[in-house]
Enzyme design. Structure first.
Site, PDB file in Angstrom:
ATOM      1  N   HIS A 105       6.661  38.105  35.024  1.00 31.88           N
ATOM      2  CA  HIS A 105       5.396  38.204  35.747  1.00 31.88           C
ATOM      3  C   HIS A 105       4.856  36.825  36.087  1.00 31.88           C
ATOM      4  O   HIS A 105       4.843  35.915  35.240  1.00 31.88           O
ATOM      5  CB  HIS A 105       4.364  38.955  34.894  1.00 31.88           C
ATOM      6  CG  HIS A 105       2.997  38.989  35.496  1.00 31.88           C
ATOM      7  ND1 HIS A 105       1.906  38.367  34.925  1.00 31.88           N
ATOM      8  CD2 HIS A 105       2.536  39.585  36.634  1.00 31.88           C
ATOM      9  CE1 HIS A 105       0.844  38.573  35.676  1.00 31.88           C
ATOM     10  NE2 HIS A 105       1.194  39.304  36.713  1.00 31.88           N
ATOM     11  N   SER A 106       4.433  36.626  37.327  1.00 29.11           N
ATOM     12  CA  SER A 106       3.690  35.451  37.753  1.00 29.11           C
ATOM     13  C   SER A 106       4.430  34.151  37.413  1.00 29.11           C
ATOM     14  O   SER A 106       5.575  33.957  37.822  1.00 29.11           O
ATOM     15  CB  SER A 106       2.286  35.489  37.131  1.00 29.11           C
ATOM     16  OG  SER A 106       1.429  34.585  37.784  1.00 29.11           O
ATOM     17  N   TYR A 107       3.776  33.240  36.643  1.00 31.21           N
ATOM     18  CA  TYR A 107       4.400  31.962  36.279  1.00 31.21           C
ATOM     19  C   TYR A 107       5.801  32.122  35.739  1.00 31.21           C
ATOM     20  O   TYR A 107       6.712  31.348  36.082  1.00 31.21           O
ATOM     21  CB  TYR A 107       3.533  31.231  35.238  1.00 31.21           C
ATOM     22  CG  TYR A 107       4.336  30.347  34.320  1.00 31.21           C
ATOM     23  CD1 TYR A 107       4.872  29.143  34.767  1.00 31.21           C
ATOM     24  CD2 TYR A 107       4.600  30.728  32.991  1.00 31.21           C
ATOM     25  CE1 TYR A 107       5.645  28.341  33.923  1.00 31.21           C
ATOM     26  CE2 TYR A 107       5.356  29.938  32.152  1.00 31.21           C
ATOM     27  CZ  TYR A 107       5.883  28.742  32.615  1.00 31.21           C
ATOM     28  OH  TYR A 107       6.652  27.957  31.789  1.00 31.21           O
TER      29      TYR A 107
END
Length: 241
Positions: free
Chosen positions: A76-78
């Site tokens: 997820h994300s980063y």
């Protein structure tokens, strides 16, 4: 039974996956939701030395020590920027990679390289002004940026956000792209609302041959729509087994 390794984004911890984990485990699957060094319940480990390599070690060591095989890695994300080096370190242990609203980088790029220039500039200024030059302070205001508007969810998640080491945004990511390219890969876009910072990553994923899916949620889809998120992950896993 499938094995899922669910990895959170910046300022989160393994806690953000709890409802998704519950859905998947109730269906008989094995689910690991580690907190990366300096995040979540490991927030006391935050220091200027924590960077991308630290978090690659977190995941590669977990895969090795637990002797995990046929793992569906969900980023997820980063944590999307960890895909390449983890795939390289964990040769033969992964079945697929899913970027769940994740950032995609090439060898030698850093996270800020794939953010819009104005966003990267804002983060640099915030780190310099309020993060002693080495961390991005946690702020519940980020929940608005991520599209989390439910007040009860904001009240629960906001206090759990953790300051984020700036090195994780500026360290170049070093990896051989071949092991990652050899895996089935999926990119999940969120559309309600979308996050312009991810436009380049989504376009890169599509150009590199990833199968693209979408969810009508904001950026923290595991918090906003855990059932739908779990169903999507099960669907991607079924496509590679």
């Amino acid at each position: 039974m499938a094995t899922f390794l669910l990895v959170h984004g910046a300022m989160h911890g393994g806690w953000c996956w709890r409802k998704v984990r519950d859905v998947l485990t109730a269906r008989g699957h094995r689910v690991l939701t580690p907190s990366l060094t300096g995040q979540g319940e490991r927030g006391s480990q935050l220091s200027p030395s924590v960077g991308v390599a630290t978090h690659v070690d977190d995941l590669a060591d977990l895969l090795w020590y637990e002797d995990l095989q046929d793992v569906h890695l969900v980023l997820h994300s980063y944590s999307g920027i960890l895909a390449g080096p983890v795939a390289e370190r964990a040769r033969g242990r992964l079945s697929s990679v899913v970027w769940l609203g994740g950032f995609v980088v090439g060898p030698g790029q850093c996270l800020l390289d794939v953010e819009p220039p104005e966003v990267a500039r804002r983060y640099r200024e915030r780190v310099a002004e309020a993060g002693d030059g080495w961390y991005l302070p946690a702020d519940p205001a980020f929940l608005s940026q991520w599209g989390v508007h439910d007040e009860a969810l904001r009240a629960w998640a906001g206090p759990r956000l953790t300051a984020f080491p700036f090195r994780c945004q500026t360290d170049p990511v070093r990896f051989d792209p071949a092991p990652l390219a050899a895996l089935p890969r999926f990119y999940v876009r969120h559309t309600s609302p979308s996050l312009p910072s991810l436009d380049l990553s989504a376009a890169t994923a599509l150009a590199q041959g990833c199968a693209v899916r979408s969810l009508a949620t904001g950026h923290d889809m595991m918090l906003e729509a855990p059932d739908a998120t779990a169903r999507l992950l099960l669907d991607t896993a079924r496509q590679v087994t």
